[in-house]
Design an enzyme around this catalytic site. Structure first.
Site, PDB file in Angstrom:
ATOM      1  CB  ALA A  10      -0.956  -0.040   1.241  1.00  0.00           C
ATOM      2  N   GLY A  11       1.951   1.135  -0.761  1.00  0.00           N
ATOM      3  CA  GLY A  11       2.695   2.350  -1.161  1.00  0.00           C
ATOM      4  C   GLY A  11       2.118   3.241  -2.046  1.00  0.00           C
ATOM      5  N   GLY A  14       1.021   0.865  -4.831  1.00  0.00           N
ATOM      6  CA  GLY A  14      -0.125   0.187  -4.432  1.00  0.00           C
ATOM      7  C   GLY A  14      -1.343   1.079  -4.187  1.00  0.00           C
ATOM      8  NE  ARG A  89      14.691   2.707 -11.048  1.00  0.00           N
ATOM      9  CZ  ARG A  89      15.070   2.879 -12.148  1.00  0.00           C
ATOM     10  NH1 ARG A  89      16.486   2.890 -12.302  1.00  0.00           N
ATOM     11  NH2 ARG A  89      14.169   3.134 -13.191  1.00  0.00           N
ATOM     12  NE  ARG A  95      12.545  -0.082 -13.620  1.00  0.00           N
ATOM     13  CZ  ARG A  95      12.897   0.669 -14.669  1.00  0.00           C
ATOM     14  NH1 ARG A  95      13.985   0.494 -15.389  1.00  0.00           N
ATOM     15  NH2 ARG A  95      12.271   1.703 -14.974  1.00  0.00           N
ATOM     16  CG  ASN A 102      12.382  -5.162  -3.854  1.00  0.00           C
ATOM     17  OD1 ASN A 102      12.217  -4.798  -2.798  1.00  0.00           O
ATOM     18  ND2 ASN A 102      12.141  -4.383  -4.996  1.00  0.00           N
ATOM     19  CB  VAL A 125       4.094  -3.688 -10.462  1.00  0.00           C
ATOM     20  CG1 VAL A 125       2.689  -4.053 -11.217  1.00  0.00           C
ATOM     21  CG2 VAL A 125       4.062  -3.064  -9.139  1.00  0.00           C
ATOM     22  CG  ASN A 127      11.001  -2.348 -11.029  1.00  0.00           C
ATOM     23  OD1 ASN A 127      11.101  -3.178 -11.826  1.00  0.00           O
ATOM     24  ND2 ASN A 127      10.475  -1.035 -10.708  1.00  0.00           N
ATOM     25  CG  HIS A 182      10.573  -2.229 -16.584  1.00  0.00           C
ATOM     26  ND1 HIS A 182      10.237  -1.456 -17.243  1.00  0.00           N
ATOM     27  CD2 HIS A 182      10.030  -1.887 -15.206  1.00  0.00           C
ATOM     28  CE1 HIS A 182       9.744  -0.247 -16.339  1.00  0.00           C
ATOM     29  NE2 HIS A 182       9.700  -0.468 -15.226  1.00  0.00           N
TER      30      HIS A 182
HETATM   31  N1  APR Z   1       4.070  -7.355   1.964  1.00  0.00           N
HETATM   32  C1  APR Z   1       3.108  -6.557   1.953  1.00  0.00           C
HETATM   33  N2  APR Z   1       3.923  -5.200   1.550  1.00  0.00           N
HETATM   34  C2  APR Z   1       5.237  -5.013   1.775  1.00  0.00           C
HETATM   35  C3  APR Z   1       5.871  -6.099   2.106  1.00  0.00           C
HETATM   36  C4  APR Z   1       5.480  -7.389   2.368  1.00  0.00           C
HETATM   37  N3  APR Z   1       6.106  -8.469   2.740  1.00  0.00           N
HETATM   38  N4  APR Z   1       7.273  -5.601   2.166  1.00  0.00           N
HETATM   39  C5  APR Z   1       7.088  -4.199   1.877  1.00  0.00           C
HETATM   40  N5  APR Z   1       5.734  -3.956   1.764  1.00  0.00           N
HETATM   41  C6  APR Z   1       5.239  -2.578   1.547  1.00  0.00           C
HETATM   42  C7  APR Z   1       6.016  -1.338   2.320  1.00  0.00           C
HETATM   43  O1  APR Z   1       5.562  -1.432   3.595  1.00  0.00           O
HETATM   44  C8  APR Z   1       5.503  -0.075   1.417  1.00  0.00           C
HETATM   45  O2  APR Z   1       4.398   0.374   1.944  1.00  0.00           O
HETATM   46  O3  APR Z   1       5.469  -2.273  -0.060  1.00  0.00           O
HETATM   47  C9  APR Z   1       5.159  -0.871   0.064  1.00  0.00           C
HETATM   48  C10 APR Z   1       6.160  -0.253  -1.163  1.00  0.00           C
HETATM   49  O4  APR Z   1       5.672   1.135  -1.193  1.00  0.00           O
HETATM   50  P1  APR Z   1       6.792   2.403  -1.659  1.00  0.00           P
HETATM   51  O5  APR Z   1       7.839   2.418  -0.907  1.00  0.00           O
HETATM   52  O6  APR Z   1       5.848   3.523  -1.679  1.00  0.00           O
HETATM   53  O7  APR Z   1       7.230   1.912  -3.121  1.00  0.00           O
HETATM   54  P2  APR Z   1       6.313   2.255  -4.408  1.00  0.00           P
HETATM   55  O8  APR Z   1       6.737   3.410  -5.062  1.00  0.00           O
HETATM   56  O9  APR Z   1       4.922   1.716  -4.053  1.00  0.00           O
HETATM   57  O10 APR Z   1       6.946   0.874  -5.468  1.00  0.00           O
HETATM   58  C11 APR Z   1       6.516  -0.453  -5.114  1.00  0.00           C
HETATM   59  O11 APR Z   1       6.972  -1.003  -7.380  1.00  0.00           O
HETATM   60  O12 APR Z   1       7.969   0.128  -9.307  1.00  0.00           O
HETATM   61  C12 APR Z   1       8.291  -0.708  -8.282  1.00  0.00           C
HETATM   62  O13 APR Z   1      10.382  -0.465  -7.864  1.00  0.00           O
HETATM   63  C13 APR Z   1       9.430  -0.246  -7.285  1.00  0.00           C
HETATM   64  O14 APR Z   1       9.855  -2.246  -6.210  1.00  0.00           O
HETATM   65  C14 APR Z   1       9.037  -1.068  -6.046  1.00  0.00           C
HETATM   66  C15 APR Z   1       7.456  -1.328  -5.911  1.00  0.00           C
END
Ligand code: APR
Length: 316
Positions: A10-11, A14, A89, A95, A102, A125, A127, A182
């Site tokens: 839910a970043g 998401g 990143r 990536r 990841n 999605v 990376n 990608h």
């Molecule tokens: N299960 C569920 N969520 C998780 C887990 C897990 N095991 N580990 C981490 N997260 C959550 C984090 O808590 C965070 O809220 O994944 C979310 C990632 O969010 P952001 O840091 O905002 O990153 P975002 O920009 O959403 O990118 C997510 O997509 O484009 C790719 O490279 C990018 O790998 C990255 C992914």
């Protein structure tokens, strides 16, 4: 049972994906999960409160999950699961620098998807996406057509936007395509680019096209460098949501996606960016179109780069 999609993570990526999926108003339920306590529930409440204004009925459910899979019951019955969990990143990172950290996250997420949503189509999605897609397939043991990755829809959109801006034409008059990985071995495909049906090569000199190709390849890094923290999410979430829509509507449309290739372009046994028909079972069919020799060589180079790394993720 109603139509259900889950977004794991839910970043930025998401939450914007969940928003787009809810606003499409084609699912009964969008489940948003994260390991952070409260965040997905807060975002879900906020999104639900936007329903009377935006005019959609889809219910958003936010759930926090624990290290041993606690909370994952909420994803039961999902038709589609979009995996966005993982680190983005930072400026200067490729990536591939995210591979180890990841891998652990995506493996854990995939194992829970296999357990709680064994019939879902999985769209990855996180990376580096080509490798994370391969890992998600390994960890779920789902048929390869039911696990695919998002890259080409986004990279193509970036290429399209640059072409439209350069020629000062509407984006809808531009048809573009990117294939390959990608990452550094992305293969933008100028031979398949047209503007109002005219070949791009009739409208721009070769050097200018090459400039646009390079900019497309660095499209994500360009955003990362400007943002300073985090990576792109508006165009990426549009791409992922669009793919989930194609699945649930069983549209059969041809999209550039990261799919398992089995002989197409003389390449086998690797997840790679190719065009494919997308529908209810994920990938219906990889579509092989005519490319120039240089483009095919680029695709083969991308395949070998991804193959080497995909072998590594099996042990991460
Ligand atoms: N299960 C569920 N969520 C998780 C887990 C897990 N095991 N580990 C981490 N997260 C959550 C984090 O808590 C965070 O809220 O994944 C979310 C990632 O969010 P952001 O840091 O905002 O990153 P975002 O920009 O959403 O990118 C997510 O997509 O484009 C790719 O490279 C990018 O790998 C990255 C992914």
């Amino acid at each position: 049972m109603g139509k259900k999609v889950t977004v794991v993570g839910a970043g930025f990526y998401g939450s914007t994906t969940a928003q787009r999926l809810a606003e499409y108003d084609i699912f009964d339920t969008v489940v948003l999960t994260d390991i952070i306590d409260g965040k997905p529930a807060g975002l879900a409440l906020d999104l639900n409160q936007s329903r009377p204004i935006e005019g959609f009925e889809t219910k958003v459910v936010g759930v926090s999950t624990g290290p041993n899979g606690e909370g994952y019951e909420a994803i039961e019955g999902s038709d589609v699961v979009v995996v966005t969990a993982g680190l983005p990143r930072k400026p200067g990172m490729s990536r591939m620098d995210l591979l180890e950290v990841n891998s652990k996250i995506v493996r854990q997420v995939a194992e829970n998807i296999a357990k709680y949503a064994p019939n879902a189509v999985v769209i990855v999605v996180s990376n580096p996406v080509d490798e994370m897609t391969a890992l998600a397939q390994l960890a779920t043991q789902f048929p390869k057509n039911r696990v695919f990755g998002q890259a080409g829809v986004l990279d193509t959109a970036r290429f399209t936007n640059s072409i439209a801006e350069t020629l000062a034409v509407p984006v809808k008059s531009v048809k573009a395509l990117t294939l390959g990985s990608h990452g550094d071995t992305m293969v933008p495909v100028p031979s398949r680019c047209t503007v109002d049906g005219k070949p791009l090569s009739d409208l721009l000199p070769a050097e200018k096209i090459e400039e646009l190709v390079v900019r497309t390849r660095n499209g994500g890094a360009e955003v990362v460098a400007l943002l300073k923290t985090g990576s792109a999410y508006y165009a990426p979430s549009a791409a992922a949501a669009r793919m989930a829509k194609a699945v649930i509507e069983d549209s059969g449309e041809v999209l550039p996606v990261c799919a398992w290739v089995e002989g197409e372009y003389g390449i086998s046994g690797v997840y790679l960016g190719v065009e494919a028909q997308v529908g209810r079972d994920g990938i219906k069919k990889v579509v092989e179109e005519k490319l120039t020799d240089t483009e095919i060589a680029g695709l083969k180079e991308a395949a070998e780069a991804v193959r080497a790394k995909q072998a590594d993720v099996a042990n991460l």
